[in-house]
Design an enzyme around this catalytic site. Structure first.
Site, PDB file in Angstrom:
ATOM      1  CE1 TYR A 190      78.683  61.724  -2.818  1.00 48.61           C
ATOM      2  CE2 TYR A 190      79.985  60.857  -4.624  1.00 48.61           C
ATOM      3  CZ  TYR A 190      78.873  60.797  -3.804  1.00 48.61           C
ATOM      4  OH  TYR A 190      77.947  59.798  -3.983  1.00 48.61           O
ATOM      5  CG  HIS A 218      69.850  59.387  -1.689  1.00 49.57           C
ATOM      6  ND1 HIS A 218      70.549  58.730  -0.704  1.00 49.57           N
ATOM      7  CD2 HIS A 218      70.770  59.675  -2.652  1.00 49.57           C
ATOM      8  CE1 HIS A 218      71.822  58.638  -1.046  1.00 49.57           C
ATOM      9  NE2 HIS A 218      71.984  59.205  -2.233  1.00 49.57           N
ATOM     10  CD  GLU A 219      70.442  60.756  -6.327  1.00 50.89           C
ATOM     11  OE1 GLU A 219      71.187  61.726  -6.536  1.00 50.89           O
ATOM     12  OE2 GLU A 219      70.870  59.631  -6.020  1.00 50.89           O
ATOM     13  CD  GLU A 256      75.764  58.772  -1.411  1.00 56.00           C
ATOM     14  OE1 GLU A 256      74.784  58.053  -1.169  1.00 56.00           O
ATOM     15  OE2 GLU A 256      75.794  59.556  -2.358  1.00 56.00           O
ATOM     16  CG  ASP A 316      81.307  54.432  -4.215  1.00 53.35           C
ATOM     17  OD1 ASP A 316      80.923  55.360  -4.958  1.00 53.35           O
ATOM     18  OD2 ASP A 316      80.631  53.975  -3.270  1.00 53.35           O
ATOM     19  CG  HIS A 349      77.389  55.015  -2.769  1.00 55.90           C
ATOM     20  ND1 HIS A 349      78.224  55.593  -3.695  1.00 55.90           N
ATOM     21  CD2 HIS A 349      76.210  55.677  -2.864  1.00 55.90           C
ATOM     22  CE1 HIS A 349      77.569  56.545  -4.351  1.00 55.90           C
ATOM     23  NE2 HIS A 349      76.351  56.628  -3.860  1.00 55.90           N
ATOM     24  CG  HIS A 356      73.320  63.854  -3.089  1.00 57.44           C
ATOM     25  ND1 HIS A 356      74.334  63.686  -2.175  1.00 57.44           N
ATOM     26  CD2 HIS A 356      72.984  62.607  -3.515  1.00 57.44           C
ATOM     27  CE1 HIS A 356      74.612  62.389  -2.058  1.00 57.44           C
ATOM     28  NE2 HIS A 356      73.803  61.711  -2.853  1.00 57.44           N
TER      29      HIS A 356
END
Lengths: 357, 121
Positions: A191, A176-177, A200, A273, A278, A180
């Site tokens: 974002y 996932h990271e 996301e 957020d 998210h 990005h």
């Protein structure tokens, strides 16, 4: 420019968006858009600087006689030793054997699995498609409950031990990271709000696909969970998110209840957020799950390919809405596969409340 | 030149209330995003003194409302800290990674204190 990238730029519907559009948003967008665009530009510039430096330092080692970048992994794992200074002490280099520290080995293996997935499935040479080396620091901070990609490297906390385990434990979180980084290199999705939720969601989609590919699981066999294993036994929950059933991953006295909606009927309007990135990512996440299970087989072959080509599609704007993204996936389903796949993807979006056809 | 220091402003003689919330990170956690109030005077004496010292070292009341970060990127957490010492109150949002070591220490302490407050009694 690598030959791989040069070749891809001649494919229909595929190119790298220049940062000019982000700069225009930074100049002329709303206040929130301007701030988000500046953040995205900052990360992008950091990535590009790191890439340029790396290429200058190691171009001789990385390039063969014909100037084609190698597709060999170049992983380096560092130990931040409880500090928040990066990268820390180097503890495992590419090709070195396992060490006694499980977090070092999990980070090394997770970076490798992600690199292999992108290389073998989509012919992508690392995060930037130009062989970017993959660095990671473990043991970051004190009782640190997070993991992130900072534009140059991965960073993993140990978790507090009360709610969260070590953040290297979950392969889909590592992927996932790193994804990005891929999104930052390709689509520059701002974002914020729906574009941020798409950013996301793309990380969840490919995070899950990396795990499914490593396990050789079909769409029907996969668990579609993100972050399984991150919670300690004291938490009432199975994972951070569920793409199969958004909103059901956790319900805990301390963490609260999983707030993700599965459809547009539950879309959350919030300033928290970064506009609920998210939270509302549950909607495109669920659309991907429906498309992948509808198309059947291994999810990375059809659904994943459609989403990957959409991520690289020049029609996808940095401020893309769910509907714009959905339309792009439907068009790419038809372009890369056919009318049956187009219909399945369109139906998946319709089921989450987005008319994409 | 750095921000001006105000030693003694967060002394033991004044009530100190801190509201703290966490935004973002790898996932949305409504429980962590909900502000928690920490009343320093209700803490054991040594914890009260330590927290006041951390607030003073971070020079909290001189911080800008949005403390700049150094390229945290997606999934970086943001913290909102509101402190009222009876004579002044200030709200600051800071995003990881936190450059100032003193502010970083304050946030780490508040994370632990907030977690203790959130646990079911």
């Amino acid at each position: 420019m690598s030959l791989i990238r040069a070749r891809r730029q001649h494919l229909p519907g595929c190119c790298i968006l220049p940062p000019d559009m982000l700069r225009r948003i930074a100049l002329h967008g709303s206040r929130n858009q301007r701030e988000a665009a500046l953040d995205t530009l900052a990360v992008d510039q950091t990535l590009r600087l790191g890439r340029a430096t790396y290429q200058l330092l190691e171009s001789g080692a990385r390039h063969g006689l014909l100037g084609v970048p190698t597709t060999a992994k170049q992983r380096t794992i560092y130990d931040a030793q409880g500090h928040e200074t990066l990268p820390g002490r180097m503890v495992r280099a590419e090709g070195a054997g396992g060490v006694a520290d499980v977090e070092v080995n999990e980070a090394y293996d997770g970076l490798g699995a992600t690199f292999d997935f992108y290389a073998e499935v989509y012919d992508r040479n690392s995060i930037d498609d130009e062989g970017l080396r993959l660095d990671a620091s473990v043991h970051y901070g004190r009782r640190y409950d997070n993991a992130f990609w900072n534009g140059r490297q991965m960073v993993f906390g140990d978790g507090d031990g009360d709610l969260f385990n070590r953040f290297t434990v979950s392969l889909d979180v590592i992927a996932h990271e790193l994804t990005h980084g891929v999104t930052g290199d390709e689509a520059h999705l701002v974002y914020l709000d729906q574009a941020g939720a798409l950013n996301e969601s793309i990380s969840d989609v490919f995070g899950s696909l990396v795990k499914q590919y490593a396990r050789r699981q079909s769409a029907g066999e996969a668990d579609w969970l993100i972050g399984e294993g991150l919670f300690t036994a004291s938490v009432h929950g199975v994972a951070l998110r569920s793409m199969k059933a958004p909103g059901t991953a956790f319900d805990d006295p301390v963490l609260g209840r999983d707030p993700q909606p599965a459809t547009m009927a539950g879309y959350v309007h919030t300033s928290s957020d970064s506009g609920g990135v998210h939270t509302n990512s549950g909607i495109p996440n669920h659309a991907f799950y429906l498309a992948a299970t509808g198309l059947g087989g291994f999810a990375w072959e059809k659904a994943g390919r459609i989403w990957y080509e959409t991520l690289r599609d020049k029609r996808l704007k940095p401020t893309a809405t769910f509907r714009q993204f959905a339309r792009c996936t439907v068009q790419n389903a038809a372009h890369f596969f056919g009318p049956a796949e187009r219909q399945t993807v369109s139906a998946a979006w319709a089921e989450v409340g987005i008319r994409a056809a | 030149m750095g921000r001006g220091r105000h030693p003694g402003r967060v002394g033991r003689g004044t009530a100190l209330r801190i509201d703290f919330s966490i935004d973002g990170g790898l996932a949305a956690f409504p429980g962590l995003a909900r502000p928690v109030s920490i009343h320093c005077d209700a803490l054991p004496a040594h914890e009260n003194a330590r927290l006041r010292d951390l607030v003073r070292r971070a020079d909290f009341f001189a911080l800008p409302p949005q403390e700049p970060s150094r390229g945290g990127g997606p999934d970086a957490r943001a913290y909102t800290i509101a402190i009222d010492d009876g004579s002044q109150c200030r709200t600051v949002t800071v995003r990881e990674p936190i450059a100032d070591p003193a502010l970083r220490d304050l946030v780490a302490e508040l994370r632990d204190k907030a977690m203790a407050e959130r646990r079911p009694k």
